[in-house]
Structures are given as C-alpha cells and as structure tokens.
Scaffold this active site. Sequence first.
Site, PDB file in Angstrom:
ATOM      1  N   LEU A  13      -3.182   4.679  -0.580  1.00 63.54           N
ATOM      2  CA  LEU A  13      -4.376   4.243  -0.682  1.00 63.54           C
ATOM      3  C   LEU A  13      -4.437   2.777  -0.071  1.00 63.54           C
ATOM      4  CD1 LEU A  13      -6.245   5.848  -3.666  1.00 63.54           C
ATOM      5  CD2 LEU A  13      -6.457   6.323  -1.045  1.00 63.54           C
ATOM      6  N   HIS A  14      -4.141   2.559   1.141  1.00 62.45           N
ATOM      7  CA  HIS A  14      -4.215   1.221   1.652  1.00 62.45           C
ATOM      8  C   HIS A  14      -5.276   0.280   1.263  1.00 62.45           C
ATOM      9  CE1 HIS A  14      -1.111   2.685   4.278  1.00 62.45           C
ATOM     10  NE2 HIS A  14      -1.975   3.931   4.856  1.00 62.45           N
ATOM     11  N   ASP A  15      -6.425   0.440   1.555  1.00 64.22           N
ATOM     12  CA  ASP A  15      -7.885  -0.360   1.546  1.00 64.22           C
ATOM     13  C   ASP A  15      -8.253  -0.535   0.131  1.00 64.22           C
ATOM     14  OD1 ASP A  15      -7.368  -0.664   4.448  1.00 64.22           O
ATOM     15  OD2 ASP A  15      -9.027   1.028   4.831  1.00 64.22           O
ATOM     16  N   THR A  19       0.826  -1.252  -0.183  1.00 64.57           N
ATOM     17  CA  THR A  19       0.051  -0.016   0.030  1.00 64.57           C
ATOM     18  C   THR A  19       0.841   1.198  -0.072  1.00 64.57           C
ATOM     19  OG1 THR A  19      -0.250   0.113   2.446  1.00 64.57           O
ATOM     20  CG2 THR A  19      -1.699  -1.394   1.191  1.00 64.57           C
TER      21      THR A  19
END
Length: 312
Positions: free
Chosen positions: A241-243, A195
């Site tokens: 933008l991890h998720d 991420t």
Amino acid sequence: MARKIIIDTDPGQDDAVAILLALASPEEIKVLGITAVAGNVPLALTAKNARIVCELAGRPDVPVYAGCDRPLGRKLVTAEHVHGKTGLNGPVLPDPVMPLQDGHAVDFIIETLRREDAGAVTLCPLGPLTNIAMAFEKAPDIMDRVAGIVLMGGAYFEVGNITPAAEFNIYVDPQAADIVFKSGVDITVMPLDVTHKALVTRARNDAFRALGNRVGVAVAEMTDFFERFDKEKYGSEGAPLHDPCVTAYLIRPELFSGRHINVEIETRSELTLGMTVADWWRVTDRAPNAMFMGDVDADGFFALLTERLARL
Ligand code: BDR
Ligand code: CA
C-alpha cells in the site's frame, strides 16, 4: 485543528485507499481538493477514478480537477500491467455522477495556496510530480506558502520497480521531480523502502472485507487485484500500500521513521533516469533537502487504516 491538504494523484488502487483514508479522518485532515495527473493510466481515467473514489467515500462534494496529461519533457509511461486497464481494476464501481471542476489542476493549486494562509496547506503527491512542478514554475511565489510536501516516490535500498534503478512516480517525470526536490520546500518522502513493508497479507485483506461496508469490500477487492503483480515479481506476501503511507503519516507520523538527508534526482542518464540518489549514509556534504523515510510500524499502519475505513 485538521491539516489542510491537496491530494495530487493518479488513481490507482493504492491511491484510492490513500484518498479513502484521508476522507475517513476529518479530525486530522481536511481535503481542500483532489488534483488528477497522468501516471498509472492516462489523465481521463485518473480524473474519473478520483471521482469514483470520492463517491465511494460518500463525498461527492470534494472538488476534483484534471491537471497535466503528460510529463514536462517526455512521453507518458503508464502502469496498466500493475493496476489494470482502468487503473482501478478489481471492484465493480459505478461511473461517477459528480462533475469534474472547470479549470486546470495547476491553477487550482496556485489559487488555493495564494488564498489560504501561508504555511496552511500541505501538498500530498501520490503520482508523478508534473502538476506540482508546473505550479512551482508558473507561480514561484507559492513555494514559500506551502506548509510542506508529503509524497510517495523514490527508493534507496529497494532501488527500482519500473526500471532497475527508478521508482515509477519519479521515473515518469524526473524533470518535475528535480524541480520539486530543488524547491526548498519541506519534503517528506515515502519511498519503496517503506511501502514494501506495508503489505496487505491475507489476514489484513480479510480484515478489510470483514468490515462489511461497501468501502471495506471494495478495498479488499482492489488489493486482491493488484497483489498478483507484486506477489509474482517480488514473491511478497501481498499488495504494497504505497500511497496510503502518505495519508497515514499525516494522521500518525510516529508510525514512520527515517533520516533528514540530501536527495537528488537523476535526470540525464539513460540507464538510471529517475533514480532518487539518496545520501542515506551522509557521504557527501550536499545539504539535506528531504525527510526520507526508511521504516514503518506495519501493524500500527494497518490497524489505523482498518479502523478508519470502518467509518465510511
Ligand atoms: C507508485 O506508482 C504507482 O503505481 C502507485 O500508485 C504508487 O504511487 C509506486 O511505485
Ligand atoms: Ca499513485
């Protein structure tokens, strides 16, 4: 056929983008429901934010349930320092009109897995794993029915973001993470190693804003807000933008690469609590239990995201 999923989440700007990407992709993804958990901010706010995001996407029909308001065995740790007081700081969005569903998120997860065909439902946790672990503890029969878990959490090469050793989602509820990683369910992990390569640069932020729809502008404003934290801390080019890596993986798995390895969760050490001890180099004979991702085609990821957000 679209893959049926339950999104378990603690929105969070990046959770919001992950949800928007899923709702913008009905050919590939059918969101059966969204379950909120305490994490980035307390439960009352994550349950509210999930509904704000559904309404932003024009999908007030998606059922949203509130789940656990604290980790299984310890005090809740939150991340207002990253996401702001509301968890969704940045854009000004109206309070939701759609109601929260009656009933507990954990029961919704259990009932959905029992009702749908075995192997039909994928769980997509984007926050601490409390709701998922509770569901597995309460109804062990559902573990065999889960198609798989695709989650954001952990880190190996990047190590920690909330402590020197641990990533936030796993650190908040290591006991829950331990239950999930030992469950025997097929697990795909999007750690910080991936991420932190999905960064919203200025040009990518401009592309969201240039979409001209409400969603594009809101996403640009969300990433504007929470990039300040990562820029300061890591000197990075923009917000990670991890998720959304989770929902992008469901649409284009070929954007990601990793290794099927053993991953164990540290649950006892004060110093390294919540660390994902990933046997990336396969130096033990512990059995692999997770597909642990290591890389992403970032340009491909942002092209997909921008194209899909344009549809909302
Ligand atoms: C994770 O923690 C939260 O702050 C984000 O929403 C993401 O799920 C990153 O460590
Ligand atoms: Ca999250």
